[in-house]
Design a protein around this motif. Structure first.
Motif, PDB file in Angstrom:
ATOM      1  N   VAL A 104       0.851  -1.191   0.000  1.00 37.35           N
ATOM      2  CA  VAL A 104       0.000   0.000   0.000  1.00 37.35           C
ATOM      3  C   VAL A 104       0.886   1.240   0.000  1.00 37.35           C
ATOM      4  N   VAL A 156       0.085   5.262   0.685  1.00 35.65           N
ATOM      5  CA  VAL A 156      -0.971   6.180   1.084  1.00 35.65           C
ATOM      6  C   VAL A 156      -0.507   7.622   0.922  1.00 35.65           C
ATOM      7  N   THR A 157      -1.326   8.414   0.262  1.00 35.51           N
ATOM      8  CA  THR A 157      -1.112   9.849   0.148  1.00 35.51           C
ATOM      9  C   THR A 157      -2.212  10.515   0.981  1.00 35.51           C
ATOM     10  N   ALA A 177      -5.354   6.057  -1.160  1.00 36.64           N
ATOM     11  CA  ALA A 177      -4.569   4.871  -0.808  1.00 36.64           C
ATOM     12  C   ALA A 177      -4.499   3.992  -2.047  1.00 36.64           C
ATOM     13  N   HIS A 178      -3.283   3.668  -2.469  1.00 32.49           N
ATOM     14  CA  HIS A 178      -3.046   2.812  -3.623  1.00 32.49           C
ATOM     15  C   HIS A 178      -2.681   1.434  -3.084  1.00 32.49           C
ATOM     16  N   ALA A 204      -8.376   7.927   0.863  1.00 35.51           N
ATOM     17  CA  ALA A 204      -7.584   7.660   2.066  1.00 35.51           C
ATOM     18  C   ALA A 204      -8.485   7.445   3.275  1.00 35.51           C
ATOM     19  N   TRP A 237      -9.642   3.872   3.297  1.00 32.01           N
ATOM     20  CA  TRP A 237      -8.563   2.983   3.715  1.00 32.01           C
ATOM     21  C   TRP A 237      -8.390   3.041   5.239  1.00 32.01           C
ATOM     22  N   GLU A 238      -8.417   4.231   5.793  1.00 30.66           N
ATOM     23  CA  GLU A 238      -8.260   4.387   7.245  1.00 30.66           C
ATOM     24  C   GLU A 238      -9.392   3.689   7.988  1.00 30.66           C
TER      25      GLU A 238
END
Length: 61
Positions: free
Chosen positions: A23, A25-26, A30-31, A47, A50-51
């Motif tokens: 992963v 994350v920016t 999230a990639h 993001a 993802w969180e």
């Protein structure tokens, strides 16, 4: 996905090359990708999503 992203491998991955998730994350996205095929298809999710996913995993574990 950008090569400039900083990818992290799952802490549950091992060095034997099994099922590995990475992963990057920016602040906004999230990639997520399979470490065996880094140039292959991947996912991009907000993001915040993802969180929330990670938080739910921590509660269930």
């Amino acid at each position: 996905m950008s090569d400039r992203l900083v990818w992290r491998k799952s802490s549950h991955s091992n060095s034997e090359g099994g099922n590995c998730v990475e992963v990057a994350v920016t602040p906004a996205v999230a990639h997520i990708r399979d470490s065996k095929t880094p140039a292959g298809p991947g996912l991009a999710v907000p993001a915040r999503t993802w969180e929330a996913f990670v938080a739910a995993l921590r509660l269930s574990g």
